[in-house]
Scaffold this motif. Sequence first.
Motif, PDB file in Angstrom:
ATOM      1  N   THR A 143       0.821  -1.219   0.000  1.00  0.00           N
ATOM      2  CA  THR A 143       0.000   0.000   0.000  1.00  0.00           C
ATOM      3  C   THR A 143       0.851   1.264   0.000  1.00  0.00           C
ATOM      4  OG1 THR A 143      -1.878  -1.122   0.988  1.00  0.00           O
ATOM      5  CG2 THR A 143      -1.789   1.270   1.254  1.00  0.00           C
ATOM      6  N   SER A 144       1.935   1.281   0.751  1.00  0.00           N
ATOM      7  CA  SER A 144       2.778   2.489   0.784  1.00  0.00           C
ATOM      8  C   SER A 144       3.353   2.779  -0.603  1.00  0.00           C
ATOM      9  CB  SER A 144       3.899   2.339   1.810  1.00  0.00           C
ATOM     10  OG  SER A 144       4.712   1.213   1.513  1.00  0.00           O
ATOM     11  N   LEU A 145       3.717   1.740  -1.347  1.00  0.00           N
ATOM     12  CA  LEU A 145       4.220   1.938  -2.703  1.00  0.00           C
ATOM     13  C   LEU A 145       3.099   2.404  -3.628  1.00  0.00           C
ATOM     14  CD1 LEU A 145       6.755   1.692  -4.452  1.00  0.00           C
ATOM     15  CD2 LEU A 145       6.062  -0.667  -4.958  1.00  0.00           C
ATOM     16  N   PHE A 146       1.925   1.787  -3.488  1.00  0.00           N
ATOM     17  CA  PHE A 146       0.787   2.209  -4.302  1.00  0.00           C
ATOM     18  C   PHE A 146       0.500   3.688  -4.061  1.00  0.00           C
ATOM     19  CE2 PHE A 146      -3.626   2.950  -5.332  1.00  0.00           C
ATOM     20  CZ  PHE A 146      -3.775   2.291  -6.546  1.00  0.00           C
ATOM     21  N   ASN A 147       0.482   4.088  -2.811  1.00  0.00           N
ATOM     22  CA  ASN A 147       0.190   5.485  -2.491  1.00  0.00           C
ATOM     23  C   ASN A 147       1.253   6.438  -3.038  1.00  0.00           C
ATOM     24  OD1 ASN A 147      -2.142   4.688  -1.199  1.00  0.00           O
ATOM     25  ND2 ASN A 147      -1.236   4.758   0.842  1.00  0.00           N
ATOM     26  N   ASN A 148       2.510   6.021  -3.005  1.00  0.00           N
ATOM     27  CA  ASN A 148       3.597   6.862  -3.504  1.00  0.00           C
ATOM     28  C   ASN A 148       3.623   6.967  -5.018  1.00  0.00           C
ATOM     29  OD1 ASN A 148       4.584   7.517  -0.968  1.00  0.00           O
ATOM     30  ND2 ASN A 148       6.041   5.827  -0.937  1.00  0.00           N
ATOM     31  N   LEU A 149       3.129   5.924  -5.706  1.00  0.00           N
ATOM     32  CA  LEU A 149       3.231   5.883  -7.166  1.00  0.00           C
ATOM     33  C   LEU A 149       1.891   6.087  -7.870  1.00  0.00           C
ATOM     34  CD1 LEU A 149       5.778   2.942  -7.562  1.00  0.00           C
ATOM     35  CD2 LEU A 149       6.220   5.404  -7.653  1.00  0.00           C
ATOM     36  N   LYS A 157      -9.526  10.754 -12.466  1.00  0.00           N
ATOM     37  CA  LYS A 157      -9.185   9.344 -12.671  1.00  0.00           C
ATOM     38  C   LYS A 157      -7.907   9.015 -11.899  1.00  0.00           C
ATOM     39  CE  LYS A 157     -11.410   9.245 -17.111  1.00  0.00           C
ATOM     40  NZ  LYS A 157     -11.265   9.277 -18.541  1.00  0.00           N
ATOM     41  N   LEU A 158      -7.879   7.797 -11.347  1.00  0.00           N
ATOM     42  CA  LEU A 158      -6.730   7.347 -10.563  1.00  0.00           C
ATOM     43  C   LEU A 158      -5.756   6.595 -11.467  1.00  0.00           C
ATOM     44  CD1 LEU A 158      -5.383   7.000  -7.768  1.00  0.00           C
ATOM     45  CD2 LEU A 158      -6.756   4.904  -7.504  1.00  0.00           C
ATOM     46  N   TYR A 159      -4.480   6.962 -11.364  1.00  0.00           N
ATOM     47  CA  TYR A 159      -3.427   6.321 -12.150  1.00  0.00           C
ATOM     48  C   TYR A 159      -2.376   5.748 -11.214  1.00  0.00           C
ATOM     49  CZ  TYR A 159      -5.446   8.726 -16.133  1.00  0.00           C
ATOM     50  OH  TYR A 159      -6.309   9.175 -17.107  1.00  0.00           O
ATOM     51  N   TYR A 160      -1.735   4.679 -11.682  1.00  0.00           N
ATOM     52  CA  TYR A 160      -0.644   4.056 -10.935  1.00  0.00           C
ATOM     53  C   TYR A 160       0.512   3.821 -11.900  1.00  0.00           C
ATOM     54  CZ  TYR A 160       2.053   0.574  -8.349  1.00  0.00           C
ATOM     55  OH  TYR A 160       3.060  -0.114  -7.712  1.00  0.00           O
ATOM     56  N   LYS A 161       1.727   4.193 -11.469  1.00  0.00           N
ATOM     57  CA  LYS A 161       2.918   3.969 -12.277  1.00  0.00           C
ATOM     58  C   LYS A 161       3.676   2.786 -11.680  1.00  0.00           C
ATOM     59  CE  LYS A 161       7.080   6.212 -14.103  1.00  0.00           C
ATOM     60  NZ  LYS A 161       7.506   5.014 -14.695  1.00  0.00           N
ATOM     61  N   PHE A 162       3.685   1.679 -12.417  1.00  0.00           N
ATOM     62  CA  PHE A 162       4.449   0.521 -11.962  1.00  0.00           C
ATOM     63  C   PHE A 162       5.910   0.923 -11.819  1.00  0.00           C
ATOM     64  CE2 PHE A 162       0.790  -1.755 -13.702  1.00  0.00           C
ATOM     65  CZ  PHE A 162       0.617  -2.771 -12.768  1.00  0.00           C
ATOM     66  N   PRO A 163       6.601   0.450 -10.772  1.00  0.00           N
ATOM     67  CA  PRO A 163       8.018   0.791 -10.612  1.00  0.00           C
ATOM     68  C   PRO A 163       8.797   0.430 -11.878  1.00  0.00           C
ATOM     69  CG  PRO A 163       7.194  -0.324  -8.663  1.00  0.00           C
ATOM     70  CD  PRO A 163       6.109  -0.414  -9.711  1.00  0.00           C
ATOM     71  N   GLY A 164       9.461   1.409 -12.443  1.00  0.00           N
ATOM     72  CA  GLY A 164      10.261   1.175 -13.633  1.00  0.00           C
ATOM     73  C   GLY A 164       9.473   0.822 -14.872  1.00  0.00           C
ATOM     74  N   GLY A 165       8.177   1.104 -14.862  1.00  0.00           N
ATOM     75  CA  GLY A 165       7.374   0.676 -16.001  1.00  0.00           C
ATOM     76  C   GLY A 165       6.288   1.632 -16.393  1.00  0.00           C
ATOM     77  N   ARG A 166       5.244   1.069 -16.912  1.00  0.00           N
ATOM     78  CA  ARG A 166       4.141   1.827 -17.501  1.00  0.00           C
ATOM     79  C   ARG A 166       3.196   2.412 -16.446  1.00  0.00           C
ATOM     80  NH1 ARG A 166       0.857  -3.611 -19.314  1.00  0.00           N
ATOM     81  NH2 ARG A 166       1.000  -4.432 -17.227  1.00  0.00           N
TER      82      ARG A 166
END
Length: 159
Positions: free
Chosen positions: A118-124, A131-140
């Motif tokens: 969750t902490s990573l999800f919240n940071n990224l 709209k909610l977006y998420y940036k995969f670590p090192g990716g899309r």
Amino acid sequence: MAIGDALTSRSQLYGRDSADLLARTLYGETENDSSSRVGVAYVVMNRKNATTGEFRNLNSVEAVVLQQNAFSCFWDSNLGKCLAPNTSSAVWKNCVNIAQNLSSFSNPIGDKLFYTVTSLFNNLSYTENGKLYYKFPGGRTVQITSKVALGAHTFFNYI
């Protein structure tokens, strides 16, 4: 081949029983987070049962959990714990119980196919134009369509 037998290499994971592989995945991914353990197990099953999308051809627990880069516990840097779990620990025993009896546990995540801490999800993650977006670590970067926070993990789907 007993569940949890000590192994010495990744290649020895292939051909293992599904319950063994699922228990090792749960142990490696949720050792310190029992609250999200069943959710992680259901991510594996959701991917195994997927008939469309990127997981549609992964029709076994082995194919799902050993897919390259799918679960961090099987990365070379983390592999030791999954190869030789502490089979006398309460955590391991709980992981085996869930792996062997998953259908007796309610699915707390629905159809979710992804999760992260969750902490990573919240940071990224970020919101833009409602709209909610998420940036995969090192990716899309992906648009989140649904999410559930459970224990120390956030489970989600995206477009």
